[in-house]
Scaffold this motif. Structure first.
Motif, mmCIF file in Angstrom:
data_model
loop_
_atom_site.group_PDB
_atom_site.id
_atom_site.type_symbol
_atom_site.label_atom_id
_atom_site.label_comp_id
_atom_site.label_asym_id
_atom_site.label_seq_id
_atom_site.Cartn_x
_atom_site.Cartn_y
_atom_site.Cartn_z
ATOM 1 N N LEU A 177 -24.597 -18.420 -108.423
ATOM 2 C CA LEU A 177 -25.304 -18.670 -109.678
ATOM 3 C C LEU A 177 -25.073 -20.109 -110.120
ATOM 4 C CD1 LEU A 177 -26.811 -17.474 -112.179
ATOM 5 C CD2 LEU A 177 -24.536 -17.041 -113.151
ATOM 6 N N PRO A 186 -25.602 -21.946 -113.418
ATOM 7 C CA PRO A 186 -26.010 -21.891 -114.826
ATOM 8 C C PRO A 186 -26.655 -23.189 -115.317
ATOM 9 C CG PRO A 186 -23.789 -21.024 -114.559
ATOM 10 C CD PRO A 186 -24.173 -21.661 -113.246
ATOM 11 N N VAL A 230 -15.186 -23.408 -102.237
ATOM 12 C CA VAL A 230 -15.314 -21.966 -102.446
ATOM 13 C C VAL A 230 -16.717 -21.642 -102.955
ATOM 14 C CG1 VAL A 230 -14.418 -19.963 -103.694
ATOM 15 C CG2 VAL A 230 -12.860 -21.729 -102.892
ATOM 16 N N VAL A 271 -8.536 -16.933 -105.686
ATOM 17 C CA VAL A 271 -9.544 -17.497 -104.790
ATOM 18 C C VAL A 271 -10.226 -18.694 -105.451
ATOM 19 C CG1 VAL A 271 -11.718 -17.036 -103.601
ATOM 20 C CG2 VAL A 271 -9.954 -15.266 -103.709
ATOM 21 N N GLU A 272 -10.673 -18.515 -106.674
ATOM 22 C CA GLU A 272 -11.389 -19.570 -107.387
ATOM 23 C C GLU A 272 -10.920 -19.493 -108.842
ATOM 24 O OE1 GLU A 272 -13.067 -22.273 -107.474
ATOM 25 O OE2 GLU A 272 -13.539 -21.939 -109.570
ATOM 26 N N GLN A 292 -13.540 -19.897 -112.042
ATOM 27 C CA GLN A 292 -14.548 -18.843 -112.182
ATOM 28 C C GLN A 292 -13.910 -17.466 -112.229
ATOM 29 O OE1 GLN A 292 -17.526 -19.411 -113.004
ATOM 30 N NE2 GLN A 292 -17.769 -21.562 -112.494
ATOM 31 N N ASP A 317 -23.676 -11.987 -105.639
ATOM 32 C CA ASP A 317 -22.343 -12.309 -106.129
ATOM 33 C C ASP A 317 -21.355 -11.212 -105.788
ATOM 34 O OD1 ASP A 317 -22.969 -14.583 -108.406
ATOM 35 O OD2 ASP A 317 -24.545 -13.080 -108.245
ATOM 36 N N PRO A 375 -20.969 -15.067 -100.103
ATOM 37 C CA PRO A 375 -19.769 -15.462 -100.842
ATOM 38 C C PRO A 375 -19.372 -14.342 -101.786
ATOM 39 C CG PRO A 375 -21.676 -16.512 -101.789
ATOM 40 C CD PRO A 375 -22.156 -15.749 -100.587
ATOM 41 N N VAL A 419 -17.442 -14.875 -104.542
ATOM 42 C CA VAL A 419 -17.066 -15.405 -105.838
ATOM 43 C C VAL A 419 -18.230 -15.249 -106.810
ATOM 44 C CG1 VAL A 419 -16.423 -17.506 -107.062
ATOM 45 C CG2 VAL A 419 -15.516 -17.055 -104.795
ATOM 46 N N VAL A 436 -19.957 -16.468 -110.384
ATOM 47 C CA VAL A 436 -19.955 -17.572 -111.329
ATOM 48 C C VAL A 436 -20.458 -17.035 -112.659
ATOM 49 C CG1 VAL A 436 -20.983 -19.799 -111.890
ATOM 50 C CG2 VAL A 436 -20.265 -19.305 -109.552
ATOM 51 N N GLY A 437 -19.729 -17.340 -113.705
ATOM 52 C CA GLY A 437 -20.099 -16.822 -115.017
ATOM 53 C C GLY A 437 -21.000 -17.788 -115.778
ATOM 54 N N ASP A 438 -21.756 -17.240 -116.703
ATOM 55 C CA ASP A 438 -22.622 -18.043 -117.562
ATOM 56 C C ASP A 438 -22.381 -17.606 -119.006
ATOM 57 O OD1 ASP A 438 -24.584 -19.281 -118.990
ATOM 58 O OD2 ASP A 438 -26.241 -18.661 -117.691
#
Lengths: 101, 789
Positions: free
Chosen positions: A12, A14, A67, B111-112, B115, B226, B282, B284, B286-288
């Motif tokens: 994603l 953003p 990553v 890991v990340e 995020q 995701d 992947p 991981v 990802v946040g929004d």
């Protein structure tokens, strides 16, 4: 040299999503944006294979978060050698490495 | 092509990668028995993730039942919702209720870090939102490897920035938590995020899908690839060619977190260790946070308009979890058309769509006549919303893809009737050695100079030093309702601007004590969080917990876990504070080295009038200083043993819940009557640490005269529980003394608060340290380490 860093295609984005939304609101329909970063590196001395590998390691270590991001290292001629408008096309580019984590 | 139910019937013997997905052979056999055929690949994906430790609680369920057996009464009233819902809901009076819960996001944060921690906050916020509550604050409980390790320099700043980045963008104050370090967390940090929300009683919403014909609406973010790394095995061209993806098994077992038994989503990726990213997708997420903010406002408006029959957030196991749990908790079946799910990436297979852990999504069950209004509110907030199916009269969860059925299962078998294990557990042999290796032979400081030196070393140690490098990255005052926040013992939030009603929250766990004795360690965590809440003047009502342990397949770990649960249940019964819900995280280990057992406890309290709360800092010169509670020689597992001697052995301090309740009563009454200038609980580092923090808060000094018969070292550094340091307002001594007498709490006069000018901490007859020197030792530790990286 130039290092382009982009969010991996599946990840994603953003920022890109926000830009896409803003463009649509401004009437630029049908444009989808993903946003990355471009780093311009002035490398002193001749660009050898070793030097390239070193820049690659630098990109992997600091410039990109492998990553969630991919990066791409390429050699570009010094900026004054190219016109501003068509820099991308005219600059002699060498695709040297593409790396994903 | 997708593997359909028809295909499954036609090719009963087709090999399937169940082992790679983490299923055991008997589990796979049971799926076939339930369905009367082999599962389709979509069904296999759903069962494998929903029957994982992380969603099914298969190893912990038999122990966690003790929490469900506790009385559900708090001092204010009955729990409005308890274990099994997305989050517990506690009546706090005046028609208000609060809901709160803590969950882990440990492995993704390794890991990340950015995020992983950010989506940890996002997930717990959606859990609270799904109860019909407005999220009003967050806290976090963090554990890292040693501060000076290079990998801590990668993980810690990332985690802190992620929590801050997500929480600050959402506009939620971060009002406290903890951070501690131990080498066992180096390859396995802990990120436990807590969220608290407030609602009116009538706004409570539960996660179930009822009423045939009601529409299933997916809203929020579109679905992308995701967090589905482990499931990629199913998306590969054919099952015969599934080699090279055996990371699935190993990866699956690294993230095993989810909300208590039957419920929820949570968030937590199900996959990926990051050490060997072998899968083609992947893992991981990802946040929004900006989308999450819209989701919050949109959802609350939909609640207010009365348009929702049932609701569930999407977190771990994504659509698999939301559809099966909603249908399982309801009275019918559900039909979903997977083609209608908005996709960010059109190449996703049905298995991947079902597994995706894309963030910022919710699922609602809506009566047909309300659908248009629901969609209109979503449009207003610019939130994508799509009807993807409906509740059916049958008892099956049916999912179609490209006109063919890819899932046809009884939802209860997916969501609520997964496997249950009676894992073997036993007290490890080394436990006796650990307890026998006491502190009697450790040299103790003697004389004022050595005591002063010990104090300075302790307050500058990573676990006791100033945490503002961390907490300054969080907004703790946004929304304008933060009454107390870090560095106070508990965070206190005002509920509204009129009533004075507030809630207090604290999280605690001393995992060193938990290693020495997991039963007592869990109780010590409970007692400390309880005491912290009471120190603020609030009455403790209920708890949530996040139980972080190593592999449940190791009988020693399973013993630690069972002891911690038993200790917590017994403690909660003694204190009258029910467990409202929480989270278990297993497989926290690096190679074969497990983390210290870390049962983090979050206690929620209520305060009728926030203007009466008590802060932890000395507030005026000449206030007399008292110690509440009795001091014994209890230094095994203490900060002193760790910092000075790098020693961990012996037996932890004793817990006495009757004494804790008596102390809390004194602190609460004294706060309501306005007797106290400050109150600070005693825990890690003992009296010395409490004195230093109370003095540094507003820069006052203190002159302390220990009782003549006291051993100064024991009095300053013992970690005996059930104690608090208070300063008393002018003329209030007698009232406090009578409160202590009535409640049976020992009261010892220690000295007096001294001026801010040239402030110093003096222990008469022992040492005198200028406050500037103390502050330097206390606050330089983390910034100095971070500056070198």
């Amino acid at each position: 040299m130039v290092v382009d860093v982009m969010p991996k295609p599946e990840i994603l984005d953003p920022q890109g999503k926000a830009v896409t939304g803003a463009l649509a609101r401004l009437g630029f329909a049908g444009i989808s944006v993903r946003q990355g970063k471009r780093f311009e590196l002035d490398v002193i001395g001749e660009i050898t294979e070793d030097r390239l590998a070193e820049v690659h390691r630098a990109a992997e270590t600091l410039l990109a978060n492998t990553v969630i991001e991919t990066f791409n290292v390429r050699v570009e001629e010094a900026p004054e050698a190219s016109e501003e408008d068509d820099q991308a096309e005219s600059a002699e580019q060498t695709e040297l490495a593409t790396q994903a984590g | 092509m997708a593997d359909t139910v028809g295909d499954a019937a036609r090719t009963p013997d087709q090999a399937q990668p169940w082992a790679e997905l983490g299923l055991k052979d008997d589990e796979y056999a049971r799926i076939k028995e339930i369905l009367g055929r082999r599962p389709t690949s979509s069904e296999l994906a759903m069962y494998s993730v929903m029957w994982s430790e992380h969603c099914s609680y298969k190893s912990s369920k038999v122990h966690l039942r003790q929490f469900a057996e506790l009385p559900t009464e708090t001092p204010v009233g009955k729990l409005l919702a308890g274990i099994g819902e997305n989050a517990g809901v506690v009546d706090i009076g005046q028609g208000y209720a609060v809901t709160f819960k803590i969950e882990s996001h440990n492995h993704p944060s390794y890991v990340e870090p950015y995020q992983g921690a950010a989506t940890g906050v996002g997930g717990i916020v959606r859990d609270i939102l799904a109860m019909g509550a407005r999220p009003i604050g967050v806290m976090d409980s963090l554990r890292f490897g040693p501060l000076h390790e290079p990998d801590t320099a990668r993980v810690l700043p990332g985690v802190v920035a992620g929590i801050g980045g997500y929480g600050n963008c959402l506009g939620l104050p971060n009002i406290g938590g903890e951070v501690a370090y131990d080498h066992t967390y180096l390859g396995n940090p802990l990120v436990n995020a807590l969220c608290v929300g407030v609602l009116r009683h009538e706004d409570l919403h539960l996660a179930k899908a009822t009423g045939a014909g009601n529409q299933v609406i997916l809203y929020g973010a579109s679905t992308g690839a995701d967090g589905i790394g482990g499931v990629s095995v199913l998306a590969s061209e054919s099952f015969d060619d599934a080699e090279g993806t055996n990371a699935g098994q190993a990866e699956r077992s690294t993230e095993q977190v989810e909300a208590y038994p039957s419920t929820s989503s949570g968030r937590s990726s199900s996959t990926s260790s990051g050490r060997k990213p072998a899968s083609k997708r992947p893992s991981v997420q990802v946040g929004d946070p900006f989308l999450e903010k819209l989701l919050i406002e949109c959802t609350l408006e939909i609640f207010a308009a009365g348009l929702i029959t049932g609701i569930q957030d999407l977190g771990g196991a994504g659509l698999s979890c939301a559809t099966s749990e909603l249908a399982s908790a309801g009275d019918g079946g559900m039909h979903i058309d997977l083609d209608l799910v908005p996709l960010r990436n059109t190449t996703l297979s049905p298995e991947e769509i079902l597994m995706s852990e894309s963030q910022e999504r919710m699922m609602a069950i809506v009566e047909p006549e309300h659908v248009e209004d629901f969609l209109a509110i979503c449009r207003k907030w610019d939130v994508l919303a799509t009807v993807i199916g409906e509740v059916t009269a049958g008892d099956r969860l049916v999912i179609d893809w490209h006109g063919e059925t890819v899932v046809d299962v009884p939802p209860r078998t997916v969501a609520h009737e997964g496997p249950v294990y009676q894992r073997p557990y036993g007290r490890p042999e080394w436990q006796d050695q650990v307890q026998a290796n006491g502190i009697d032979q450790l040299p103790r400081p003697a004389g004022g100079e050595e005591l002063a030196d010990t104090l300075l070393r302790l307050i500058g140690s990573p676990n006791l030093c100033d945490k503002s490098w961390v907490t300054d990255q969080y907004d703790r005052y946004v929304r304008g309702n933060s009454v107390l926040a870090q560095p106070d013992d508990a965070g206190v939030l005002r509920i509204d601007e009129y009533s004075g009603l507030g809630v207090a929250l604290a999280t605690d766990c001393n995992s060193r004590f938990a290693l020495l004795d997991p039963y007592a360690g869990a109780q010590l965590a409970l007692a400390e969080a309880y005491r912290n809440v009471a120190s603020s003047g609030a009455e403790p009502l209920a708890i949530t917990d996040c139980l972080n342990f190593g592999s449940p397949e190791d009988p020693a770990i399973m013993w630690q876990f069972s002891e911690a649960v038993r200790g917590l249940a017994d403690g909660c019964r003694a204190l009258g504070t029910p467990v409202t819900g929480g989270n278990v995280s297993f497989y926290n280990q690096t190679g074969s080295t497990p983390i210290l057992p870390t049962p983090v406890v979050g206690v929620l309290g209520v305060i009728d009038d926030v203007t009466r709360r008590t802060s932890g800092g000395f507030s005026a010169a000449e206030h007399p200083i008292y110690l509440l509670g009795e001091t014994r020689d209890e230094l095994a597992g203490s900060a002193w043993a760790q910092v000075i001697h790098d020693h961990l052995g012996g037996r932890p301090p004793e817990v006495d819940f009757a004494q804790e309740k008596a102390l809390a009563e004194v602190l609460i009454r004294a706060s309501r009557r306005g007797l106290l200038g400050s109150a600070h609980d005693l825990a890690d580092g003992g009296l010395a640490q409490a004195l230093v923090e109370s003095a540094l808060r507003y820069g006052f000094g203190a002159r302390i005269e220990l009782p003549s018969e006291a051993d100064p070292f024991v009095w300053l550094f013992s970690e005996t529980t059930g104690r608090a340091l208070v300063s008393v307002k002018e003329g209030a001594d007698r009232d406090l003394a009578s409160l202590c007498r009535i409640n049976g709490v020992m009261l010892t006069k220690l000295g007096v608060v001294t001026a801010q000018e040239d402030a110093s901490l003096e222990v008469v007859g022992q040492f005198m340290l200028p406050l500037t020197r103390i502050r330097e030792a206390w606050q330089d530790t983390i910034p100095a380490v971070m500056a070198t990286h």
